[in-house]
Design a protein around this motif. Sequence first.
Motif, short mmCIF file in Angstrom:
data_model
loop_
_atom_site.label_atom_id
_atom_site.label_comp_id
_atom_site.label_asym_id
_atom_site.label_seq_id
_atom_site.Cartn_x
_atom_site.Cartn_y
_atom_site.Cartn_z
N UNK A 124 34.04 43.61 35.12
CA UNK A 124 35.09 42.97 34.32
C UNK A 124 35.61 43.85 33.19
N UNK A 125 35.14 45.11 33.13
CA UNK A 125 35.62 46.01 32.08
C UNK A 125 37.13 46.17 32.17
N UNK A 126 37.81 45.93 31.05
CA UNK A 126 39.26 46.06 31.01
C UNK A 126 40.03 44.82 31.41
N UNK A 127 39.31 43.76 31.79
CA UNK A 127 39.98 42.54 32.21
C UNK A 127 40.22 41.62 31.00
N UNK A 128 41.12 40.66 31.17
CA UNK A 128 41.48 39.74 30.09
C UNK A 128 40.35 38.76 29.81
N UNK A 145 44.50 42.16 41.10
CA UNK A 145 44.36 40.71 41.20
C UNK A 145 44.86 40.03 39.94
N UNK A 146 44.58 40.64 38.80
CA UNK A 146 44.95 39.99 37.53
C UNK A 146 46.46 39.89 37.36
N UNK A 147 47.20 40.70 38.07
CA UNK A 147 48.66 40.61 37.99
C UNK A 147 49.19 39.31 38.61
N UNK A 148 48.43 38.75 39.58
CA UNK A 148 48.94 37.61 40.35
C UNK A 148 48.11 36.34 40.19
N UNK A 149 46.87 36.49 39.83
CA UNK A 149 45.98 35.32 39.73
C UNK A 149 46.50 34.33 38.68
#
Length: 802
Positions: free
Chosen positions: A145-149, A122-126
Amino acid sequence: MNRTIKKVAVLGSGVMGSRIACHFANIGVQVLLLDIAPKELLPAEEAKGLKLDNPAVKNRIVNASLQAAVAANPSPLYRKADAARIKTGNFDDNLKDIAGCDWTIEVVVERLDIKKSLFERVEQFRKPGTLITSNTSGIPIHMMTEGRSDNFKKHFCGTHFFNPPRYLKLLEIIPTPETDKSVVDFLMHYGDLYLGKTTVLAKDTPAFIANRVGVFAIMDVVQVMSELGLTVEEVDKLTGPVIGHAKSATFRTSDVVGLDTMINVANGLAQNLPNDEAKHVFQLPDFIKKMAENKWLGDKTAQGFYKKVKGAGGKSEIQALDLNTLEYKPSAKVKFATLEATKPIEKLADRFKVLAAGKDKAGDFYRKTFAGLFAYVSNRIPEITDSLYKIDDALRAGFGWDLGPFETWDALGVQKGLELAKAEGKTVAPWVEEMVAAGHTAFYKVSEAGVKQFYDIESKSYQAIPGMENFIILDNLRATGKVLWKNAGASVLDMGDGILNVEFHSKMNALGSDVIQGLLKGVELAEKDFRGLVVGNDAPNFSAGANLGLVYMFALDQEYDELNLMIAQFQQAMMRMRYSSIPVVGAPHGLALGGGCELNLHCDRVVAAAETYMGLVEFGVGLIPGGGGTKEMTLRTALKYEEGEPEYNLLRNAFMTVSTAKVSTSAHEAFDLGFLRRGDEVVVNSNRVLAQAKAAAIELAEDGYTQPLQKTNIKVQGKGALGMFLTGVHAMKQGNYISDHDVKIANKLAYIMCGGDLSSPTEVSEQYLLDLEREAFLSLTGERKTLERIQSILTTGKPLRN
């Protein structure tokens, strides 16, 4: 708060995901519903020569899920057409499309590894700054959310909808330590105002608030049941409407939801609550383990605590599980002296002292379960929430309790609850003892200004419940002396700002002489010293219709003069509301049937809860709408003639709506049926209906409302249309679709809606139509078949086809 939600992506199209998508479509939001692409072809797909990369195959799972949701009953949609707002796709081809969405909601399987893997994609496109939430019911929010921006974490939150999302009002908002406060504030506001939810801020603890307490209450009931030797039927009788819970109570609810669901939550709590003083309660008893082994999971496996079987003569009967033998037996009638003692007590809060004082096994059950519940919720603060009102909000909205745990405790008495807990060996949190010692005898109170307040543990004082300023609670108005007039069936209250309210409090809010008197008094007082009137209440339903018992009694005794007078008074009251010098606003919710529908047809404006089931249902009891409803549907049809559609078509549509007793499945559908019209409003959150109705009355008054004149130019179609209707009714009878008595009712209805036996289209007055309506209604009450239908409704609650 400067955030707009135009498009939402829902990731996962299972039961919850598809229903969440439908509810966003209900409120006008565009939805992108995605799911996985299949890994194998179905035989039918292979036969067609399709490949895995074919769009029909890749979207098979999501499309099938959406189709199942649209076909479901009760429907997750306000209107079937709302499904057009939902676009489907798959994670392989369409995950990139979330870039155009304002909010992405994850609703995939309850596995942390799968959720984290999806969020990485998801983070690639959100688009940065957009909302991203999870609908998990048990996985810790912060672990996802571990590893998320940082931007992802700032806009990430738990949003736990309850199933079914359209009907269950709870939405738990669960932030992580990294969630931006503005995101939490927005979700709390949006969920309330636009999704119609009771939004409850919860801490990131196992099962959050509602399931933590609700499942404890269920498992504690199971333990007490075993201790006292109670049966499944007895427990369901003790834990249903008598204490303000759903009619399905404990075990029937388990069958509907699925025993596996309860087992999963209970097991999760048993494993993840090492410091919970009551963690032993979540241990599954042997009979539940055995039921799980046998796949007796409830409705999804055709048997659980109950099952339906064919009895003698092929008649269906319900059997209940004997928990000692694990064999099914015919469901037994349940009777306890304690329950009998509560039958005369209408007000729920007044029953609890009687229940807890019972001298039989029912009394023992209530003392033990109340003690366990009170102790448990007192010890959950501040663990799961800092404020006691949030626990009550969550249980009312998520589990359908009429009173939350602390409200129930208040009804019993705080001191009495403490005594019960001590007698049963339960330990109540110290803050409750401290509260009582300080002279505070209740968890809630209403201030002199009519504001509901809760006891705030941190400040040791009473504070206003946040958000309640947006609601009008009639109980609060009563508590502060705002009742201006009252009889046995209705009250007139001062809502403030020059607006009065007429509230019904008859049984099922049926419209009898007391209610009619209340409506007339409300109009009289408003015309004299105020500027507007709202007709609405806080009961589960607006009104189930006219007082059929009174109609039946007069008709059975052939008191036709009395019956004629009653109908005339009802019609006059409706016309008095319509042609008063002040604006009258209807505020329906729940059931608004028969006379309840007619009342709203005569209001200047209607502000309806989205969950309003409105209809003229008199045909089902052998009558026609006699309180101005037939007149009003005819009038509204005539007003549409100028819009260009063929007049006979419009009249036929209105005739079919009344003659088939159609009831809207939502307020939106009530527009389609003609019960609501342009200018009427729909409010998604039913708690806001009275406040919005008051605002509408003020708006009409300030816009210079002037008293309207009765209409004398209603175009009716006469013999031409009447012949069409009589022919159609005859054809229905020849096809054996309707009975002889249905023919008689339908012909009388057609006679009124066509304006009688007029040779050509003619303009008539409202009073002319009212007279025809009253005459037809009165004549039908003299029919034996009509009396049989009314008697069936009164005794069984079901219409009789004769």
